[in-house]
Write an enzyme that holds these catalytic residues in place. Structure first.
Site, mmCIF file in Angstrom:
data_model
loop_
_atom_site.group_PDB
_atom_site.id
_atom_site.type_symbol
_atom_site.label_atom_id
_atom_site.label_comp_id
_atom_site.label_asym_id
_atom_site.label_seq_id
_atom_site.Cartn_x
_atom_site.Cartn_y
_atom_site.Cartn_z
ATOM 1 N N CYS A 1 -5.248 -74.987 140.944
ATOM 2 C CA CYS A 1 -5.354 -75.366 139.564
ATOM 3 C C CYS A 1 -4.923 -77.011 139.360
ATOM 4 O O CYS A 1 -4.512 -77.427 138.297
ATOM 5 C CB CYS A 1 -4.528 -74.590 138.791
ATOM 6 S SG CYS A 1 -2.786 -74.708 139.117
ATOM 7 N N GLU B 1 -10.200 -76.841 137.883
ATOM 8 C CA GLU B 1 -9.975 -75.886 139.027
ATOM 9 C C GLU B 1 -10.894 -76.014 140.093
ATOM 10 O O GLU B 1 -12.094 -75.986 139.820
ATOM 11 C CB GLU B 1 -9.559 -74.688 138.422
ATOM 12 C CG GLU B 1 -8.759 -74.546 137.328
ATOM 13 C CD GLU B 1 -7.847 -73.135 137.262
ATOM 14 O OE1 GLU B 1 -8.192 -72.338 138.218
ATOM 15 O OE2 GLU B 1 -6.913 -73.030 136.496
#
Length: 364
Positions: A322, A356
């Site tokens: 992330c 991400e």
């Protein structure tokens, strides 16, 4: 995105048509990671609006009125009347909740924040207070009935729930449906559509599978669907409540080849090295596993050096990230022993700079 608060609200930052946003992010990732991967970047898009099934807002008090707030781009916060990122269920609920709270002095007094969670079965509203909550149980219960939601009220050291219903969401991966329980304070992927794409990508990336080791497994978001690709799975997580829900999710989905352990990364590595024993490992012989794959989905800080050295021992690594910057730093080390064979970008948060990624690494 035609939000009346764009430019003032600090949440959405990309003032581009969605396709241009996607190209901007994809070009950034391709350029940043070119030294590790020169193949075709897989790109997974989001809905431009109404994609968040979880959202948090501050509450501002002014002249006996209350308002939703967000962090401002040029100020500490701004009052908002709408948010185009939240899904349709939350968008419909937001004004109704504010109206209900505004007409009740006992419910609006000392409230400073609210969080919404929508699932395929239930909407939950978490109310955050700076006061003791004794005596408000009936008021929260009545509020929940009027809105048709589950109410969870929190203050320091206190939690009141309007009912005992558990949060559970269902999704479909490669033609199969799964249902996962999770806690109201647990981490979840807030973009359901992109989450399904992430899991499907990870499943399709697995080849020649034997056993899988997963670290940072949470309540089983990846673990449960991926279990069908492997003979056995060993999955670890430090959160006691997440492990409890992961065990429920195994039973709920009829999966019997996963062993969940409540262990930190450091404890897991100590167990593998034989430095110390753990009662939690009773009945588990680590030597019985043949781990062909390790899956890691770490927090934004990425993997610590000790974890990187540990997972280097495995033939295949599936890394869900992330934070592109910490992924880049981790790949500097992992690329010494592994080669990136697949690279994907997932646009979890449209209209923001957030990106991400998923990377499959194979031992050289």
């Amino acid at each position: 995105m035609r939000c009346v608060h764009f430019g003032e609200c600090g949440s959405c930052t990309l003032a581009l048509p969605y396709e241009d946003q996607l190209n901007f992010k994809a070009n950034f990732i391709a350029d940043k990671f070119r030294e590790f991967f020169d193949g075709e970047l897989e790109i997974f898009s989001s809905k431009p609006q109404r994609y968040r099934s979880r959202a948090e807002f501050g509450i501002w008090h002014e002249n006996d009125e209350i308002y939703y707030t967000m962090h401002g781009s040029r100020s500490k916060f701004i009052k908002i009347s709408e948010c185009l990122k939240v899904d349709e269920s939350i968008a419909a609920l937001m004004p109704r909740l504010l109206e209900e709270l505004g007409t009740s002095n006992e419910l609006k007094s000392k409230i400073f924040g609210v969080e919404f969670i929508s699932t395929s079965e239930l909407c939950a509203v978490i109310l955050l207070y700076h006061k003791r909550l004794e005596g408000l149980e009936a008021a929260f219960s009545e509020l929940a009935k009027r809105l048709g939601v589950k109410i969870v009220a929190r203050s320091r050291g206190q939690k009141i729930s309007s009912d005992e219903r558990e949060l559970c969401d269902s999704f479909e991966i490669n033609g199969l449906r799964y249902a996962l329980n999770f806690g109201d304070s647990a981490f979840i992927q807030p973009n359901k559509c992109v989450n399904e794409k992430m899991i499907s990508w990870a499943m399709n990336a697995v080849q020649n599978a034997e056993d899988m080791l997963e670290m940072y497994c949470g309540h089983g978001n990846f673990t449960i669907p991926l279990a069908g690709k492997f003979r056995r799975v060993l999955a670890t997580e430090i959160s006691k409540s997440s492990i409890a829900n992961a065990l429920k999710n195994c039973e709920r989905n009829g999966i019997g080849n996963i062993k969940f352990l409540r262990m930190s990364a450091e404890e897991l590595m100590s167990a593998f090295s034989g430095e110390r024993g753990f009662r939690r490992l009773e009945g588990v012989n680590l030597a019985d596993f043949t781990f062909s794959h390790v899956l890691v989905d770490p927090p934004r800080a990425g993997l610590e050096a000790s974890v990187i050295n540990f997972i280097k021992n495995y033939e295949n690594i599936v890394y869900i990230s992330c934070n592109p910057q910490t992924l880049y730093e981790n790949l500097k080390e992992l690329s010494l022993t592994h080669k990136a064979t697949k690279f994907a970008m997932f646009d979890q948060f449209a209209n923001t700079n957030h990106i991400e990624c998923g990377v499959v690494l194979k031992k050289r």
